[in-house]
Design a protein around this motif. Sequence first.
Motif, short mmCIF file in Angstrom:
data_model
loop_
_atom_site.label_atom_id
_atom_site.label_comp_id
_atom_site.label_asym_id
_atom_site.label_seq_id
_atom_site.Cartn_x
_atom_site.Cartn_y
_atom_site.Cartn_z
N SER A 1 0.70 -1.15 0.06
CA SER A 1 -0.12 -0.07 0.03
C SER A 1 0.97 1.45 -0.10
O SER A 1 0.32 2.18 -0.33
CB SER A 1 -0.66 0.01 1.36
N ALA A 2 1.97 0.99 0.46
CA ALA A 2 2.96 2.27 0.51
C ALA A 2 3.76 2.73 -0.76
O ALA A 2 4.42 3.77 -1.00
CB ALA A 2 4.02 2.18 1.59
N ILE A 3 3.46 1.56 -1.72
CA ILE A 3 4.31 1.94 -3.06
C ILE A 3 3.50 2.84 -4.22
O ILE A 3 2.22 2.38 -4.29
CB ILE A 3 4.64 0.34 -3.56
N SER A 4 4.22 3.62 -4.63
CA SER A 4 3.65 4.57 -5.63
C SER A 4 3.66 3.89 -7.11
O SER A 4 2.71 4.27 -7.85
CB SER A 4 4.04 5.94 -5.54
N HIS A 5 4.84 3.40 -7.40
CA HIS A 5 5.13 2.63 -8.77
C HIS A 5 5.63 1.36 -8.58
O HIS A 5 6.58 1.10 -7.70
CB HIS A 5 5.72 3.34 -9.72
N TRP A 6 5.13 0.42 -9.43
CA TRP A 6 5.85 -0.74 -9.51
C TRP A 6 6.64 -0.93 -10.85
O TRP A 6 6.02 -0.71 -12.00
CB TRP A 6 4.94 -2.08 -9.54
N LEU A 7 7.71 -1.28 -10.71
CA LEU A 7 8.97 -1.45 -11.96
C LEU A 7 9.01 -2.83 -12.04
O LEU A 7 9.27 -3.68 -11.27
CB LEU A 7 10.17 -0.89 -11.48
N SER A 8 9.15 -3.19 -13.60
CA SER A 8 9.72 -4.37 -13.84
C SER A 8 10.97 -4.08 -14.91
O SER A 8 10.98 -3.44 -15.59
CB SER A 8 8.57 -5.25 -14.43
N ILE A 9 11.55 -5.35 -15.19
CA ILE A 9 12.65 -5.32 -16.16
C ILE A 9 11.95 -6.51 -17.24
O ILE A 9 11.94 -7.43 -17.00
CB ILE A 9 14.12 -6.03 -15.67
N PRO A 10 11.81 -5.92 -18.35
CA PRO A 10 10.98 -6.61 -19.47
C PRO A 10 11.91 -7.83 -19.91
O PRO A 10 13.08 -7.61 -20.08
CB PRO A 10 10.70 -5.75 -20.53
N ARG A 11 11.41 -8.98 -19.91
CA ARG A 11 11.87 -10.12 -20.72
C ARG A 11 12.39 -9.82 -22.18
O ARG A 11 11.63 -8.99 -22.76
CB ARG A 11 10.96 -11.41 -20.81
N GLY A 12 13.27 -10.46 -22.74
CA GLY A 12 13.57 -10.44 -24.23
C GLY A 12 12.48 -11.22 -24.86
O GLY A 12 11.73 -12.26 -24.03
N LYS A 13 12.12 -11.00 -25.92
CA LYS A 13 11.04 -11.57 -26.87
C LYS A 13 11.20 -13.09 -27.02
O LYS A 13 10.26 -14.01 -27.08
CB LYS A 13 10.63 -10.92 -28.13
N THR A 14 12.43 -13.59 -26.87
CA THR A 14 12.65 -15.00 -27.25
C THR A 14 12.97 -15.58 -25.99
O THR A 14 13.18 -16.86 -25.83
CB THR A 14 13.67 -15.06 -28.24
N SER A 15 12.46 -15.07 -24.73
CA SER A 15 12.70 -15.79 -23.61
C SER A 15 12.10 -16.82 -23.38
O SER A 15 10.65 -16.77 -23.77
CB SER A 15 12.69 -14.76 -22.35
N THR A 16 12.14 -17.92 -23.20
CA THR A 16 11.28 -19.14 -22.94
C THR A 16 11.05 -19.78 -21.60
O THR A 16 10.43 -20.68 -21.47
CB THR A 16 11.95 -20.25 -23.80
N GLY A 17 11.60 -19.30 -20.71
CA GLY A 17 11.09 -19.87 -19.21
C GLY A 17 11.90 -19.38 -18.08
O GLY A 17 11.46 -20.06 -16.84
N ALA A 18 12.60 -18.39 -18.17
CA ALA A 18 13.42 -17.97 -16.99
C ALA A 18 12.52 -17.50 -16.02
O ALA A 18 11.45 -16.53 -16.37
CB ALA A 18 14.50 -16.78 -17.14
N GLU A 19 12.53 -17.66 -14.66
CA GLU A 19 11.32 -17.44 -13.66
C GLU A 19 11.65 -15.98 -13.23
O GLU A 19 10.64 -15.35 -12.70
CB GLU A 19 11.31 -18.39 -12.38
N SER A 20 13.01 -15.61 -13.06
CA SER A 20 13.17 -14.41 -12.63
C SER A 20 14.70 -14.08 -12.89
O SER A 20 15.57 -14.86 -13.22
CB SER A 20 13.02 -14.34 -11.00
N LEU A 21 15.12 -12.81 -12.61
CA LEU A 21 16.36 -12.47 -12.42
C LEU A 21 16.99 -12.61 -10.98
O LEU A 21 16.28 -12.55 -10.25
CB LEU A 21 16.51 -10.95 -12.94
#
Lengths: 255, 255
Positions: free
Chosen positions: B217-237
């Motif tokens: 509730s305290a967070i104003s924005h959520w950020l992500s690092i987009p996957r590559g288009k050809t990524s096939t299954g990595a769950e996270s960095l």
Amino acid sequence: MLSKNQFKHLRSLRSKKNRYACRQFIVEGETIVGELLNSLDNRIQLVLCTSRYQQSLSTQALRQLGERLILCDESVLRGISSLDSPSPVLALLDMPRETNEITPTRGLGLYLDGIRDPGNLGTIIRVADWFGLHTISLAADCVDVYNPKTLQASMGSFSRVETRVASLKSIQAAQPDLALLGTCIDEGIDALEFDWPADALLIIGSESHGVRSEHESAISHWLSIPRGKTSTGAESLNAAVAAGILGAAYFRSCR
Amino acid sequence: MLSKNQFKHLRSLRSKKNRYACRQFIVEGETIVGELLNSLDNRIQLVLCTSRYQQSLSTQALRQLGERLILCDESVLRGISSLDSPSPVLALLDMPRETNEITPTRGLGLYLDGIRDPGNLGTIIRVADWFGLHTISLAADCVDVYNPKTLQASMGSFSRVETRVASLKSIQAAQPDLALLGTCIDEGIDALEFDWPADALLIIGSESHGVRSEHESAISHWLSIPRGKTSTGAESLNAAVAAGILGAAYFRSCR
């Protein structure tokens, strides 16, 4: 039950020489083995686990594994494991078939010019998986992909990213027009503003010496990750962190 | 010569409890100790090394250290070390004085919401040093900054980056207008296209559970690092790789 000879064989795979002699390796850890059961079942030769772990397996997984599943005590797993904290499950896998063919790099490929730390290599494989990078080529003096710490740090990504040991010369010979990009600590082009070529091989230098000087003449552009203005003394970034930032910069530029 | 009591004391610092009880910690490794001799001399209480390592020290360093330098055998260093491959030198340091004051975040600050892996924490400290980030705040359940593996992975950056254990609530109370940014695997704003606020606290979630739900509730924005288009299954960095990419994205946006 695990025979004495099986135990000896599994334990012998802690050595790289033995892994390559019989082209088998061991993967440890609940998450990774769980992933492999779903994706690489045909390469799994054995799964060793505690009876407690067995209870967490689905009926389907149990049926699939059949006699390849062997229950054993934690002490046996500890005897085979080469990690600091052995997990309740490990799997014996066949290595994929080796090929001398060098397929052309499409998109961004990585060339690791002597990465020695197994955790760094595994984390770079995970980065490549996230960004869907084509292939990771490794100089012959890189740490082994099948080192247990590498596999652990890759979090299962090793099964999705193609790796090959190859010299930079052989890659160049197979694809003479491929752009070779070097990485350096300072004085390169800002990687986040660089107009990346669609197909390129990015050379990540070793943790202690960077890109080998013998490769310098082949490199068309040198890239750097600029420090923050208030940075007061960091000498360099970790090699896997650098690979992650460069991968993100490439995909931003290609969008 | 090292006394038995000194040996016992140094060895006891492998435990976090003992480190904080006497507010001292041990740093290992030639590069890091070399850096400390130049920058933190007044916090060094003892340097233990082999006679071979001693020969590599400058006359100035030797004079500076004086009686704080103790020669000993590798076996003694191994007895004190908590690393897999003990180095020929280690140093005993005083922790900096603890303060309960929360200084306001200027520029980008990091809040680590339960980082458990010492290598990840050290690598994040190195990232913060590279980008000149203000402060790293750690949730109470993070791994200890003075864990030997953390210090080693930080490559000396721990001496330049301010860290503090603090709750997110206490930081918010001290600086209510500070923008809190969360990180998530998918579905956040693309961090590389985000228009970052000049002052912000970036919350990096734990390796296994991400950002705690109580902070949402305290967070104003959520950020992500987009996957590559050809990524096939990595769950996270990896958490440190993510911190590096986000740091680079922040500095690119602020230029």
